[in-house]
Design an enzyme around this catalytic site. Structure first.
Site, mmCIF file in Angstrom:
data_model
loop_
_atom_site.group_PDB
_atom_site.id
_atom_site.type_symbol
_atom_site.label_atom_id
_atom_site.label_comp_id
_atom_site.label_asym_id
_atom_site.label_seq_id
_atom_site.Cartn_x
_atom_site.Cartn_y
_atom_site.Cartn_z
ATOM 1 N N ASP A 75 -22.962 29.007 -26.655
ATOM 2 C CA ASP A 75 -22.635 28.028 -25.628
ATOM 3 C C ASP A 75 -23.937 27.659 -24.968
ATOM 4 O O ASP A 75 -24.890 28.440 -24.977
ATOM 5 C CB ASP A 75 -21.698 28.624 -24.580
ATOM 6 N N CYS A 112 -22.865 6.052 -30.743
ATOM 7 C CA CYS A 112 -23.683 5.400 -31.774
ATOM 8 C C CYS A 112 -22.912 4.295 -32.496
ATOM 9 O O CYS A 112 -23.515 3.357 -33.024
ATOM 10 C CB CYS A 112 -24.215 6.435 -32.760
ATOM 11 N N CYS A 124 -25.599 8.762 -37.115
ATOM 12 C CA CYS A 124 -24.643 9.514 -36.290
ATOM 13 C C CYS A 124 -23.250 8.891 -36.324
ATOM 14 O O CYS A 124 -23.098 7.669 -36.328
ATOM 15 C CB CYS A 124 -25.145 9.586 -34.856
#
Length: 411
Positions: A303, A346, A341
């Site tokens: 994380d 994007c 992406c």
RNA sequence: GGCAGGUUGCCCGAGUGGCCAAAGGGAGCAGACUGUAAAUCUGCCGGCUCAGCCUACGUUGGUUCGAACCCAACACCUGCCA
């Protein structure tokens, strides 16, 4: 496996410690290695949970200290738990507040990685004048950063709060030290963290019993020990020896003072000592090269605040490195952040537009950039997982890192 | 027409004889961010042949060893009164 929770290793990475796996929780399975996005105060800043799901986030991690102060754990309990409260149906994690012992204490605005050579065996080198956290053997006294009120966290209190929050995976309350601490302090701190782990396990058993028939919450211990191999290994052995009513920890977090150069070694020592069938969560790490190093050495989940925090400050990840969209070079860049992406941002927006949003201080900038960065990191870890399954881990690493660090950023 | 106040670097704005190339903001330029006290923080920000020099505080002239700062005239701007 315990009531909906469990971990099954799948593909092994070569002959080493790395592996893929499946982490089962009452709110769904997590394919590991996996990046767990951070939503400290029950929200990934600037982004809807639906968007987090759409970009492939498998689970979210919130923070016990922050949610304890606001809105209070009883409110989240009444709401039906963290996931229900924040409209996130998937798996959730909560950190214990252990990191805040550091960040609100001696580590505030301090560099965690520092040369410790020549330091004596005294407590702490940092001279944090207005610390908001003070540690003692029984727990930590906090001064709320919100209103200055005083609060006390002990292992029992942290576990109780985390049961009220109701995340699928919760962490034992630990002391997060820094590299500015002396070896002597690390030893004393580790002993304290170990005692706390014992108390967390006991309180966890009590809470689990008392709150039946709620979904089972898994308790992960946190392995400390800074950069010292003997301390790290001993820390794991000590934790493995603990059990309450025949139950031990469901998984292990790896935390604390990590210098980038030591990351692989530290994760390796710890995972060496850990059993194969328990998940290992590396706390707070997210730089691309770190994932490869950590996965190779046995870490399963991660994380980190980096993708979202950095995005809010205009830094964006691409396969060719990181760059800041708020620089003048992007004023007329009518192209997506990254041609390759597959994220929402994007697909619909240009760098020039994002540049404009930052200059105009429009909050949509944070939203769109966080979506991209979270997607980038989630996908990177997903790709690492896929590369283990297909046997191409080394090739993928060489290709990805070679390209990522080849340029200095802007392309 | 009268009275009063004002004119400072891209913008706002401190500075009222030497320690002033001139505080602070903002803008601009660049950088950082690894279990979130972060929509935050840091650096640069007149020019140059850069330990020095040049050009600069509305304009022009003056006082002074020395002026963004004192005096005079002029030019704009702003309030109030007619």
């Amino acid at each position: 496996m315990t009531q909906g929770f469990g971990f099954s290793p799948q593909t092994r990475l070569g002959s080493g410690r790395g592996r893929t796996g499946i982490l089962r929780t009452p709110h769904g399975d997590i394919k590991t290695p996996a990046f767990i996005a951070v939503g400290t105060k029950a929200t990934v800043k600037a982004v809807l949970p639906e968007c987090m799901a759409a970009l492939g986030a498998q689970a979210l991690l919130a923070n016990a200290y922050h949610l304890y102060l606001q809105p209070g754990p009883e409110i989240i309990d009444e709401a039906g738990g963290l996931g229900r409260f924040m409209n996130w149906p998937g798996p959730t994690f909560t950190d214990s507040g252990g990191f805040q012992v550091l960040s609100l204490g001696v580590g505030f605005k301090k560099v965690l990685a520092m040369n410790t050579a020549g330091l004596g065996d005294d407590e702490v080198i940092a001279t944090g004048k207005e610390r908001l956290a003070h540690v003692d053997d029984d727990g930590v006294t906090f001064v709320s950063h919100l209103n200055g009120s005083r609060h006390r966290f002990t292992p029992e209190i942290s576990v109780r709060i985390q049961h009220q929050l109701g995340a699928d995976v919760i962490f034992a309350f630990d002391e997060c030290t820094t590299l500015m601490n002396s070896r002597g302090y690390q030893e004393r701190s580790l002993a304290r963290t170990h005692t706390w782990a014992t108390r967390c396990l006991a309180e966890h058993a009590r809470q689990t019993q008392a709150r039946r028939p709620r979904p089972y919450q898994a308790l992960f211990a946190v392995v400390q020990g800074a950069q010292y191999e003997d301390l790290r290994r001993q820390a794991v052995r000590d934790l493995l020896s603990l059990s309450v009513e025949g139950r031990s920890f469901d998984g292990y977090g790896i935390g604390g003072a990590l210098e980038k150069e030591n990351l692989g070694a530290i994760v390796g020592w710890v995972c060496d000592e850990l059993p194969e069938d328990k998940p290992r969560h590396l706390l707070g790490i997210a730089e691309p090269d770190d994932f490869f190093t950590a996965v190779e050495n046995g870490a399963d989940t991660f994380d980190c605040v980096a993708p979202s925090r950095v995005a809010r400050n205009a830094a964006l990840y691409t396969p060719d490195g990181r760059f800041n969209v708020n620089t003048a070079a992007h004023r007329r860049a009518f192209e997506p952040i990254d041609q390759e992406c597959d994220c929402y941002t994007c697909a619909h927006y240009t760098r020039a537009y994002l540049h404009h949003l930052f200059k105009a201080k429009e909050m949509l900038a944070s939203t769109l950039c966080t979506i991209h960065n979270e997607r980038f990191i989630v996908r990177l870890v997903d790709d690492i997982r896929a590369s283990i399954d297909s046997g191409d881990f080394d090739a993928f690493r060489a290709e990805f890192l070679g390209r990522y660090y080849a340029s200095t950023g802007v392309r």
